[in-house]
Design a protein around this motif. Sequence first.
Motif, short mmCIF file in Angstrom:
data_model
loop_
_atom_site.label_atom_id
_atom_site.label_comp_id
_atom_site.label_asym_id
_atom_site.label_seq_id
_atom_site.Cartn_x
_atom_site.Cartn_y
_atom_site.Cartn_z
N GLU A 55 -49.02 21.90 7.74
CA GLU A 55 -50.60 22.00 6.67
C GLU A 55 -51.82 21.56 7.12
O GLU A 55 -51.32 20.08 7.71
CB GLU A 55 -50.17 21.60 4.85
N THR A 92 -43.51 20.35 -2.62
CA THR A 92 -42.37 21.36 -1.26
C THR A 92 -41.08 21.31 -1.69
O THR A 92 -40.81 21.90 -1.92
CB THR A 92 -42.55 20.76 -0.04
N HIS A 126 -50.01 28.05 -1.42
CA HIS A 126 -49.72 27.24 -1.19
C HIS A 126 -50.54 27.16 0.02
O HIS A 126 -51.37 25.86 -0.12
CB HIS A 126 -48.50 26.18 -1.29
N GLY A 129 -47.47 16.00 -2.26
CA GLY A 129 -47.40 17.11 -1.14
C GLY A 129 -45.73 17.53 -1.65
O GLY A 129 -44.82 18.62 -1.02
N GLY A 182 -53.44 16.38 3.22
CA GLY A 182 -53.16 18.44 2.70
C GLY A 182 -53.82 19.50 1.82
O GLY A 182 -54.22 18.83 1.15
N GLU A 211 -52.59 19.38 -1.64
CA GLU A 211 -53.06 18.85 -2.82
C GLU A 211 -53.90 19.11 -4.16
O GLU A 211 -53.96 18.37 -4.80
CB GLU A 211 -52.63 17.85 -2.53
N TRP A 245 -49.56 27.30 2.83
CA TRP A 245 -48.84 26.33 4.17
C TRP A 245 -48.30 27.43 4.51
O TRP A 245 -48.90 28.33 4.79
CB TRP A 245 -47.64 25.88 3.69
#
Length: 333
Positions: free
Chosen positions: A133, A57, A300, A53, A218, A221, A302
């Motif tokens: 997340e 990021t 993603h 993660g 998370g 991933e 997020w």
Amino acid sequence: MRTRRTAVVSAVAAMSMLVVGACGATAEKKGTGKSDGPVTGLRIMVPNTPGGGYDTTARTAAKVMEDAKIASGVQVFNLPGAGGTVGLQRTVNEKGNGKLAMQMGLGVVGAAYTSKSKATLSQTTPLAKMVEEAGAVVVPKDSPFKTIGDLVTAWKGDPKNIAVGGGSSLGGPDHLLPMQLAKAVGIEPKKVNYIGYDGGGELLPAILGNKIAFGVSGFGEFLDQIEAGQVRVLAVTSEKPIEALKDAPTLKSAGIDMVFTNWRGIVAPPGISDADTKVWVDALTAMHGSKEWEAELTKHGWTDAFMTGDAFANFLTDQDKAVADILAELGLA
């Protein structure tokens, strides 16, 4: 002659002062990172292995800054070890280095305690909180557990032999998540057989190779492996269902009263100048406001959680205390 020479010297001195002053103004202008084009020379350290993660990021942030012409030549590199505290120690050792920053999050907060790190996050310069997340509970595609209920039933019956893996060491989010989940379903957390891996890059092979019964991390991933049908999601830890995983139930909807959210941010070494801090914060703020970053958040899954300055510094302080309290309860801090 003496008067003329003095006048010449004075004129030269005055011109020198003007040149020096002009150079200082130009340097100050460049320090803002705005008027003179993209910022250059920035480096982001990822304190665990590629594929996790933090790594995702950091590389996403670097790409967005490049694509949006906010920064040029941003270098991302990995320095794994001890749950992120090897990278934390390096960051603290780089005192005054305004070109370096470290991608971090809840995992580094906990690892600083469980690894008994001499370096602490309170020594760093907070720059920005970036995203939040939710976590996911996943199993390999051929797992006998078809639902979170199936897993919990087996887990409660034999917690020591139902191994759970996470992409963080003790004290990290992937460790805290199953401990809280165990407590929520009536399992004593100290009985949980947790195996920590250094980031999602090491966790995924363990899941796919059936080295553990289930994994937690998370959810972002696992997206590629979920889409490829290699792993199945039994539940997500968010308050509400996740758009990217429409078929995955929340723990709450499955009758388990628990919500868990991880977060990621970025910090710099101690003792950097106000000008360097401003360069980083300005660049990250511009990144956050870009359409490219908005697209990445959606891609993603997020949650936008951007904050800088005192707000992020205060958040770090609060998180540090909360994690210390949890680890003390588990006898780990």
